[in-house]
Scaffold this active site. Structure first.
Site, PDB file in Angstrom:
ATOM      1  N   ARG A 213       8.661   4.263   9.924  1.00  0.00           N
ATOM      2  CA  ARG A 213       7.319   4.659  10.310  1.00  0.00           C
ATOM      3  C   ARG A 213       7.306   6.171  10.471  1.00  0.00           C
ATOM      4  NH1 ARG A 213       5.959   0.395   8.765  1.00  0.00           N
ATOM      5  NH2 ARG A 213       4.835  -1.263   9.883  1.00  0.00           N
TER       6      ARG A 213
ATOM      7  N   GLU B  64      -0.541   9.647   8.612  1.00  0.00           N
ATOM      8  CA  GLU B  64      -0.565   8.811   7.408  1.00  0.00           C
ATOM      9  C   GLU B  64      -1.950   8.186   7.296  1.00  0.00           C
ATOM     10  OE1 GLU B  64       2.994   6.379   6.660  1.00  0.00           O
ATOM     11  OE2 GLU B  64       1.622   4.799   6.063  1.00  0.00           O
TER      12      GLU B  64
ATOM     13  N   HIS C 154       3.949   4.900   1.040  1.00  0.00           N
ATOM     14  CA  HIS C 154       4.114   3.510   1.447  1.00  0.00           C
ATOM     15  C   HIS C 154       4.303   2.606   0.226  1.00  0.00           C
ATOM     16  CE1 HIS C 154       3.509   2.522   5.807  1.00  0.00           C
ATOM     17  NE2 HIS C 154       4.208   1.507   5.334  1.00  0.00           N
TER      18      HIS C 154
END
Lengths: 310, 310
Positions: free
Chosen positions: A223, A252, A271
């Site tokens: 993350r 993000e 991602h």
């Protein structure tokens, strides 16, 4: 979790042929939610039922990370239900992605891709090897454990960091997170694969980056919040480390014009470590395995522990 | 090769501390050429002695490929001397490089590196996986054999192609080179790791490329001549394959302005799979191993077979 349970399992929010088959492979049948003892969910928390029928004792969530479900207070709203995440289901593909980022970095592929001429004096000495290199994996969950044999096959020596320090198979050394300080000046590269919790926020910050060797690559497939982005940008800009491979960022999505986009020693994959095309099959396999365990009354894989935050 | 031999081994053309130590690790001593029974060479053929003292029975060459030594007629000039190449010495680092190129391709890193924005619709569906993919390695010598366990650790299925078809450990299938035609439509990716001989020239040409699936990556870490460059450029331009990772090209060096430099689905690393910084140690290890065998009267590693051309 000791007695066999009902074999009636619902799918939500929508029917999904792959999940129907997965439930059947697990030895159960798909059924409307009103009759079900479990729910296989394939979306985010926004459409999740505010209340579940009393019979529902298990909910399978489709993502490995469940922060958004904490944010939505889903676990508090259903205290008698056992939730499982998809942690581990995508471990192999994410681990492969982490290896791709790390190897591309160590082999100086970003610089090679910019070149338009065979003579590349600036590349002399830039190509390294993972053979004999120490790679520290912070977070030895599914991704970290899947990555270890991949790195071992390349001759790298893996140091694992987990909460307990209990030895992780395949790692030459396992450190408890309390000894994380020891990592930075004793490793060649770092792969961040730990869950996002308040305790892991900015786990890689300016002090940590400053202690890494100049040839280090930092890979984050966990993350974005685990890495202090501003500190990372500075380390990349000054080349105090060799580079970063980032499948996740903070913020993000990474906004257009962010300095990371312009840094040639940053590899950013938005991602993409676990793209839809690969994840559907992986989720179905995970569901089949957990359904089989549910039917047999065995402990489920990837139980969410609300007290730990993941 | 059955009786122990002299332990006096020369180094040429220049003294080299790493090689002196390697000779000592192998159980011998470095000595002037006039007294030596073997010569460890660390340069190309141009400085090589036109005649060798009668006592010299073995010459170790520093490169894995020995075409330039054939061109220089070195083997003909010294018919009573056994030559060994460094084939295999650099196998692990070259195999690692091949994996880096293949993984970077499969994970669409070149396209990601060009992006300057998180939303990348053109990348949807481009990220693949080696898990479950078939990777055919043409040439199961040192590099191919070193690559197999790396690919296996990622869950790929390796098909090996060698001269005999004799099963290669770790490959799910081994084909003789006579069955090479079967490869192209039955594989996901191809790694070229065969020696350059007249028989392997343009082993990958337009017919072969046309039969590969569109998601294929072709990696060449052997010699440029094994791939028909014009055919490859056409396949990359029309995207009949996904991309190519090339550590070697034909012509080499690849001239400035060559179309390959502009193709975004080509990753070119100018003979960087085995850079100097990594090869010195690897060569020294190879020398130590061969010296030990020489001293013990055992068969040497990587004997040059002039009748085979490598």
């Amino acid at each position: 979790m000791t007695s066999p349970r009902s074999k009636a399992i619902a799918i939500g929010p929508e029917e999904d042929r792959k999940l129907v088959k997965a439930i059947e492979r697990g030895g159960a049948v798909s059924t409307p939610l009103s009759d079900a003892s479990a729910l296989i969910w394939s979306a985010g928390p926004s459409d999740f039922p505010a209340s579940l029928p009393d019979g529902v004792r298990w909910v399978q969530l489709p993502s490995a990370g469940v922060e958004s479900w904490f944010d939505a207070r889903a676990f508090e709203a259903h205290p008698s239900v056992e939730f499982t995440s998809a942690a581990g289901a995508f471990a192999a593909t994410v681990a492969e992605h982490a290896l791709a980022l790390l190897l591309a970095g160590v082999r100086a592929l970003p610089e090679h891709l910019q070149a338009r001429s065979w003579e590349q004096e600036h590349l002399i000495g830039r190509v390294g090897t993972l053979r004999g290199a120490t790679v520290t994996i912070v977070g030895a969950g599914g991704i970290g454990r899947a990555l270890i044999p991949m790195l071992a096959a390349l001759g790298a020596e893996v140091v694992a960091v987990n909460r307990s320090g209990r030895p992780v198979p395949g790692a030459i050394r396992t450190l408890p997170v309390s000894a994380l300080d020891e990592v930075w000046s004793n490793t060649d590269h770092v792969v961040v694969a730990a869950p996002a919790t308040p305790a892991t926020r900015h786990l890689v910050g300016s002090a940590e980056l400053a202690r890494l060797p100049r040839h280090s690559w930092v890979v984050n497939v966990a993350r974005g919040s685990l890495v202090d982005t501003d500190a990372l940008v500075e380390a990349l800009r000054t080349e105090s480390i060799a580079g970063a491979g980032l499948d996740v960022t903070d913020p993000e999505p990474l906004p257009d014009g962010h300095p990371l986009w312009r840094l040639t020693n940053a590899i950013i994959t938005p991602h993409d470590s676990n793209p839809t095309v690969l994840r559907e099959n992986a989720y179905a396999e995970h569901v089949a395995a957990n359904v089989a365990r549910f039917v047999a009354g065995e402990a489920l894989i990837a139980r969410v522990d609300p007290t730990q935050g993941y």
